[in-house]
Design a protein around this motif. Structure first.
Motif, PDB file in Angstrom:
ATOM      1  N   LYS A 116      24.351  23.555 -28.662  1.00  0.00           N
ATOM      2  CA  LYS A 116      24.579  22.106 -28.755  1.00  0.00           C
ATOM      3  C   LYS A 116      23.697  21.314 -27.479  1.00  0.00           C
ATOM      4  CE  LYS A 116      29.035  22.128 -31.172  1.00  0.00           C
ATOM      5  NZ  LYS A 116      30.351  21.569 -31.085  1.00  0.00           N
ATOM      6  N   MET A 117      23.537  20.264 -28.043  1.00  0.00           N
ATOM      7  CA  MET A 117      22.613  19.461 -27.165  1.00  0.00           C
ATOM      8  C   MET A 117      23.410  18.876 -25.820  1.00  0.00           C
ATOM      9  SD  MET A 117      19.905  16.435 -28.066  1.00  0.00           S
ATOM     10  CE  MET A 117      20.880  15.123 -28.391  1.00  0.00           C
ATOM     11  N   PHE A 118      23.210  18.875 -24.620  1.00  0.00           N
ATOM     12  CA  PHE A 118      23.851  18.120 -23.779  1.00  0.00           C
ATOM     13  C   PHE A 118      22.939  17.028 -23.026  1.00  0.00           C
ATOM     14  CE2 PHE A 118      22.235  21.907 -21.137  1.00  0.00           C
ATOM     15  CZ  PHE A 118      21.881  21.121 -19.929  1.00  0.00           C
ATOM     16  N   ALA A 119      21.662  17.287 -23.166  1.00  0.00           N
ATOM     17  CA  ALA A 119      20.803  16.291 -22.855  1.00  0.00           C
ATOM     18  C   ALA A 119      19.506  16.068 -23.616  1.00  0.00           C
ATOM     19  CB  ALA A 119      20.258  16.579 -21.250  1.00  0.00           C
ATOM     20  N   MET A 120      18.909  14.980 -23.785  1.00  0.00           N
ATOM     21  CA  MET A 120      17.715  14.920 -24.387  1.00  0.00           C
ATOM     22  C   MET A 120      16.542  13.796 -23.614  1.00  0.00           C
ATOM     23  SD  MET A 120      16.880  13.578 -28.423  1.00  0.00           S
ATOM     24  CE  MET A 120      17.614  11.826 -27.964  1.00  0.00           C
ATOM     25  N   GLN A 121      15.790  14.245 -23.382  1.00  0.00           N
ATOM     26  CA  GLN A 121      14.373  13.449 -22.573  1.00  0.00           C
ATOM     27  C   GLN A 121      13.460  13.421 -23.579  1.00  0.00           C
ATOM     28  OE1 GLN A 121      13.329  15.571 -19.126  1.00  0.00           O
ATOM     29  NE2 GLN A 121      11.471  13.972 -18.577  1.00  0.00           N
ATOM     30  N   GLY A 122      13.234  11.907 -23.953  1.00  0.00           N
ATOM     31  CA  GLY A 122      12.183  11.424 -24.619  1.00  0.00           C
ATOM     32  C   GLY A 122      11.936  10.126 -24.374  1.00  0.00           C
ATOM     33  N   GLY A 123      11.640   9.054 -25.184  1.00  0.00           N
ATOM     34  CA  GLY A 123      11.036   7.600 -25.124  1.00  0.00           C
ATOM     35  C   GLY A 123      12.073   6.666 -26.062  1.00  0.00           C
ATOM     36  N   ASP A 124      12.077   5.578 -25.786  1.00  0.00           N
ATOM     37  CA  ASP A 124      12.614   4.517 -26.381  1.00  0.00           C
ATOM     38  C   ASP A 124      11.637   3.917 -27.571  1.00  0.00           C
ATOM     39  OD1 ASP A 124      11.044   2.830 -25.141  1.00  0.00           O
ATOM     40  OD2 ASP A 124      12.507   2.036 -24.296  1.00  0.00           O
ATOM     41  N   LYS A 125      11.960   3.188 -28.326  1.00  0.00           N
ATOM     42  CA  LYS A 125      10.923   2.747 -29.390  1.00  0.00           C
ATOM     43  C   LYS A 125       9.560   2.113 -28.962  1.00  0.00           C
ATOM     44  CE  LYS A 125      12.704  -2.092 -29.558  1.00  0.00           C
ATOM     45  NZ  LYS A 125      13.498  -2.990 -30.201  1.00  0.00           N
ATOM     46  N   ALA A 167      10.167   6.170 -20.937  1.00  0.00           N
ATOM     47  CA  ALA A 167      10.796   7.377 -20.627  1.00  0.00           C
ATOM     48  C   ALA A 167      12.227   7.294 -20.446  1.00  0.00           C
ATOM     49  CB  ALA A 167      10.137   8.251 -19.649  1.00  0.00           C
ATOM     50  N   ILE A 168      13.255   8.295 -21.310  1.00  0.00           N
ATOM     51  CA  ILE A 168      14.682   8.118 -20.959  1.00  0.00           C
ATOM     52  C   ILE A 168      15.196   9.441 -21.180  1.00  0.00           C
ATOM     53  CG2 ILE A 168      14.838   5.799 -21.861  1.00  0.00           C
ATOM     54  CD1 ILE A 168      15.688   7.158 -24.574  1.00  0.00           C
ATOM     55  N   ILE A 169      16.511   9.365 -20.674  1.00  0.00           N
ATOM     56  CA  ILE A 169      17.088  10.829 -20.688  1.00  0.00           C
ATOM     57  C   ILE A 169      18.403  10.450 -21.362  1.00  0.00           C
ATOM     58  CG2 ILE A 169      18.093  11.020 -18.462  1.00  0.00           C
ATOM     59  CD1 ILE A 169      17.861  13.994 -18.893  1.00  0.00           C
ATOM     60  N   THR A 170      19.107  10.899 -22.492  1.00  0.00           N
ATOM     61  CA  THR A 170      20.229  10.670 -23.121  1.00  0.00           C
ATOM     62  C   THR A 170      21.065  11.646 -22.891  1.00  0.00           C
ATOM     63  OG1 THR A 170      18.823   9.215 -24.616  1.00  0.00           O
ATOM     64  CG2 THR A 170      21.284   9.965 -25.225  1.00  0.00           C
ATOM     65  N   LEU A 171      22.545  11.170 -22.171  1.00  0.00           N
ATOM     66  CA  LEU A 171      23.464  12.190 -21.682  1.00  0.00           C
ATOM     67  C   LEU A 171      24.786  11.772 -22.215  1.00  0.00           C
ATOM     68  CD1 LEU A 171      22.354  12.198 -18.105  1.00  0.00           C
ATOM     69  CD2 LEU A 171      22.065  14.060 -19.523  1.00  0.00           C
ATOM     70  N   TYR A 183      24.505  -0.440 -13.613  1.00  0.00           N
ATOM     71  CA  TYR A 183      23.175  -0.328 -13.561  1.00  0.00           C
ATOM     72  C   TYR A 183      22.221  -0.829 -14.736  1.00  0.00           C
ATOM     73  CZ  TYR A 183      24.764   3.141  -9.999  1.00  0.00           C
ATOM     74  OH  TYR A 183      25.240   3.512  -8.926  1.00  0.00           O
ATOM     75  N   LYS A 184      21.200  -1.680 -14.370  1.00  0.00           N
ATOM     76  CA  LYS A 184      20.361  -2.010 -15.518  1.00  0.00           C
ATOM     77  C   LYS A 184      19.800  -1.148 -16.341  1.00  0.00           C
ATOM     78  CE  LYS A 184      16.606  -3.646 -12.729  1.00  0.00           C
ATOM     79  NZ  LYS A 184      15.699  -2.479 -13.269  1.00  0.00           N
ATOM     80  N   ASP A 185      19.324   0.071 -15.973  1.00  0.00           N
ATOM     81  CA  ASP A 185      18.817   1.178 -16.412  1.00  0.00           C
ATOM     82  C   ASP A 185      19.634   2.159 -17.202  1.00  0.00           C
ATOM     83  OD1 ASP A 185      16.273   0.033 -15.333  1.00  0.00           O
ATOM     84  OD2 ASP A 185      16.714   0.639 -13.338  1.00  0.00           O
ATOM     85  N   VAL A 186      20.916   1.940 -17.230  1.00  0.00           N
ATOM     86  CA  VAL A 186      21.568   2.740 -18.168  1.00  0.00           C
ATOM     87  C   VAL A 186      22.124   1.977 -19.233  1.00  0.00           C
ATOM     88  CG1 VAL A 186      23.758   4.092 -18.123  1.00  0.00           C
ATOM     89  CG2 VAL A 186      22.637   3.984 -16.050  1.00  0.00           C
ATOM     90  N   VAL A 187      21.849   2.328 -20.605  1.00  0.00           N
ATOM     91  CA  VAL A 187      22.005   1.603 -21.760  1.00  0.00           C
ATOM     92  C   VAL A 187      23.025   2.568 -22.637  1.00  0.00           C
ATOM     93  CG1 VAL A 187      20.174  -0.013 -21.608  1.00  0.00           C
ATOM     94  CG2 VAL A 187      20.016   2.096 -22.676  1.00  0.00           C
ATOM     95  N   ALA A 188      23.428   1.929 -23.690  1.00  0.00           N
ATOM     96  CA  ALA A 188      24.162   2.751 -24.603  1.00  0.00           C
ATOM     97  C   ALA A 188      23.081   3.588 -25.438  1.00  0.00           C
ATOM     98  CB  ALA A 188      24.486   1.745 -25.819  1.00  0.00           C
ATOM     99  N   GLY A 189      23.402   4.998 -25.613  1.00  0.00           N
ATOM    100  CA  GLY A 189      22.638   6.139 -26.125  1.00  0.00           C
ATOM    101  C   GLY A 189      21.492   5.787 -27.160  1.00  0.00           C
ATOM    102  N   TYR A 226      16.673   5.027 -18.275  1.00  0.00           N
ATOM    103  CA  TYR A 226      15.302   4.914 -17.888  1.00  0.00           C
ATOM    104  C   TYR A 226      15.033   5.467 -16.820  1.00  0.00           C
ATOM    105  CZ  TYR A 226      14.928   1.943 -21.894  1.00  0.00           C
ATOM    106  OH  TYR A 226      15.404   1.190 -23.181  1.00  0.00           O
ATOM    107  N   LEU A 227      13.983   6.457 -16.900  1.00  0.00           N
ATOM    108  CA  LEU A 227      13.591   7.385 -16.002  1.00  0.00           C
ATOM    109  C   LEU A 227      12.542   6.881 -14.936  1.00  0.00           C
ATOM    110  CD1 LEU A 227      12.986  10.664 -17.805  1.00  0.00           C
ATOM    111  CD2 LEU A 227      15.084   9.908 -16.514  1.00  0.00           C
TER     112      LEU A 227
END
Length: 118
Positions: free
Chosen positions: A34-43, A47-51, A65-71, A83-84
């Motif tokens: 099961k995934m606990f983290a995913m590192q990729g990109g937005d549209k 670069a983002i990591i989703t947790l 934090y402006k750099d934390v957004v809904a998954g 946002y990384l």
């Protein structure tokens, strides 16, 4: 990327596995399949990591934090993207990774948890 320790930190979690999901163009970190983290990109390929975080904690982080957004492409209640290239402190991002790992680990069967943590 501002967090050069990110990959090693995720891989250091007991039982963590890393793979690359071609369809998503994303690196995933898994525990018990099961995934606990995913590192990729937005549209925009930023670069983002989703947790996974506890909902109240996630909402608080999004306010602070402006750099934390809904998954991104995830359940907005439980998942948050960071946002990384942003200004989230290392200790906060590590806390988010730890919470995500623990949350996913605890969702596994007791048998699977024992296989992982011994």
């Amino acid at each position: 990327m501002k967090y050069p320790w990110l990959d090693e930190y995720c891989k250091s979690k007991l039982g963590a596995e890393k793979d690359f999901k071609v369809e998503w163009d994303a690196t995933r970190y898994l525990i018990g399949g099961k995934m606990f983290a995913m590192q990729g990109g937005d549209k925009n390929k930023k670069a983002i990591i989703t947790l996974k975080c506890h909902p109240q904690f996630g909402r608080s982080l999004r306010k602070d934090y402006k750099d934390v957004v809904a998954g991104y492409y995830m359940n907005k209640e439980h998942w948050n993207s960071v946002y990384l290239d942003g200004d989230v402190p290392d200790n906060i991002l590590k806390q988010m990774i730890d919470m995500s790992y623990e949350s996913v680990l605890s969702s596994l069967s007791k048998k699977k948890q024992m296989e992982i943590i011994g």
